[in-house]
Write a protein that holds these residues in place. Sequence first.
Motif, PDB file in Angstrom:
ATOM      1  N   GLN A   1     -74.903 -23.346 -63.235  1.00  0.00           N
ATOM      2  CA  GLN A   1     -75.514 -22.543 -63.897  1.00  0.00           C
ATOM      3  C   GLN A   1     -75.944 -23.319 -65.230  1.00  0.00           C
ATOM      4  O   GLN A   1     -75.285 -24.031 -65.932  1.00  0.00           O
TER       5      GLN A   1
ATOM      6  N   GLU B   1     -86.717 -19.252 -70.101  1.00  0.00           N
ATOM      7  CA  GLU B   1     -87.247 -19.282 -68.653  1.00  0.00           C
ATOM      8  C   GLU B   1     -86.435 -20.214 -67.785  1.00  0.00           C
ATOM      9  O   GLU B   1     -86.949 -20.260 -66.574  1.00  0.00           O
ATOM     10  N   ASP B   2     -85.857 -21.258 -68.470  1.00  0.00           N
ATOM     11  CA  ASP B   2     -85.182 -22.260 -67.496  1.00  0.00           C
ATOM     12  C   ASP B   2     -84.052 -21.751 -66.931  1.00  0.00           C
ATOM     13  O   ASP B   2     -83.359 -22.572 -66.359  1.00  0.00           O
ATOM     14  N   THR B   3     -83.430 -20.629 -67.631  1.00  0.00           N
ATOM     15  CA  THR B   3     -82.120 -20.264 -67.225  1.00  0.00           C
ATOM     16  C   THR B   3     -82.119 -19.908 -65.711  1.00  0.00           C
ATOM     17  O   THR B   3     -83.042 -18.980 -64.977  1.00  0.00           O
ATOM     18  N   ALA B   4     -81.216 -20.401 -64.973  1.00  0.00           N
ATOM     19  CA  ALA B   4     -81.194 -20.440 -63.389  1.00  0.00           C
ATOM     20  C   ALA B   4     -80.057 -21.415 -63.055  1.00  0.00           C
ATOM     21  O   ALA B   4     -79.368 -21.801 -63.644  1.00  0.00           O
TER      22      ALA B   4
ATOM     23  N   TYR C   1     -79.103 -24.407 -60.842  1.00  0.00           N
ATOM     24  CA  TYR C   1     -79.707 -25.343 -60.308  1.00  0.00           C
ATOM     25  C   TYR C   1     -78.820 -26.281 -59.276  1.00  0.00           C
ATOM     26  O   TYR C   1     -77.822 -26.326 -59.254  1.00  0.00           O
TER      27      TYR C   1
ATOM     28  N   THR D   1     -77.933 -21.968 -68.610  1.00  0.00           N
ATOM     29  CA  THR D   1     -78.184 -20.803 -69.317  1.00  0.00           C
ATOM     30  C   THR D   1     -79.022 -21.217 -70.716  1.00  0.00           C
ATOM     31  O   THR D   1     -78.262 -21.967 -71.406  1.00  0.00           O
TER      32      THR D   1
ATOM     33  N   ARG E   1     -84.064 -24.828 -58.441  1.00  0.00           N
ATOM     34  CA  ARG E   1     -83.462 -23.569 -59.206  1.00  0.00           C
ATOM     35  C   ARG E   1     -83.821 -22.454 -58.718  1.00  0.00           C
ATOM     36  O   ARG E   1     -84.818 -22.045 -58.261  1.00  0.00           O
ATOM     37  N   GLN E   2     -82.742 -21.427 -59.151  1.00  0.00           N
ATOM     38  CA  GLN E   2     -83.014 -20.179 -58.564  1.00  0.00           C
ATOM     39  C   GLN E   2     -82.396 -19.069 -59.539  1.00  0.00           C
ATOM     40  O   GLN E   2     -81.185 -19.166 -60.060  1.00  0.00           O
ATOM     41  N   ALA E   3     -83.574 -18.333 -60.186  1.00  0.00           N
ATOM     42  CA  ALA E   3     -82.855 -17.494 -61.344  1.00  0.00           C
ATOM     43  C   ALA E   3     -82.641 -16.027 -60.564  1.00  0.00           C
ATOM     44  O   ALA E   3     -83.176 -15.902 -59.188  1.00  0.00           O
TER      45      ALA E   3
ATOM     46  N   LYS F   1     -85.104 -14.152 -57.897  1.00  0.00           N
ATOM     47  CA  LYS F   1     -86.040 -14.778 -57.663  1.00  0.00           C
ATOM     48  C   LYS F   1     -85.946 -15.757 -56.486  1.00  0.00           C
ATOM     49  O   LYS F   1     -84.565 -16.051 -56.184  1.00  0.00           O
TER      50      LYS F   1
ATOM     51  N   ARG G   1     -85.697 -19.725 -54.651  1.00  0.00           N
ATOM     52  CA  ARG G   1     -85.570 -20.912 -55.126  1.00  0.00           C
ATOM     53  C   ARG G   1     -86.627 -21.671 -55.171  1.00  0.00           C
ATOM     54  O   ARG G   1     -87.441 -21.836 -54.094  1.00  0.00           O
TER      55      ARG G   1
END
Length: 115
Positions: free
Chosen positions: A110, A88-91, A93, A112, A38-40, A43, A45
């Motif tokens: 995505q 904080e799991d928002t990213a 994937y 969210t 995952r990549q927010a 940030k 990956r």
Amino acid sequence: QVQLVESGGGLVQAGGSLRLSCAMSGRLFNINVMAWYRQAPGKQRDLVAAITSSGTINYADSVKGRFTISRDNAKNMVYLQMNSLKPEDTAVYYCNVARRLYDYWGQGTQVTVSS
């Protein structure tokens, strides 16, 4: 070549669940590892979960006990069950397959999580 297509992302409230799916096609022999990253925004990956060809599974510390990676070899699918989701799991994937010396990536889906 390996083609990967993710699905299952979306918007969910904190505490909710989602299941991501990754459909694999192409040359699916000699795969070493199937994984989710995952990549927010802003940030790098990061690895979320991985399963090797022998069935060994690893999780990032941040998702242990909440996420479960699985595979269905007959359907050429890899899944990521995500429970107790947090903001904080928002990213985005990404599904990843390591085959011989190459890494293959899907286009991402995505996720969210709203607070």
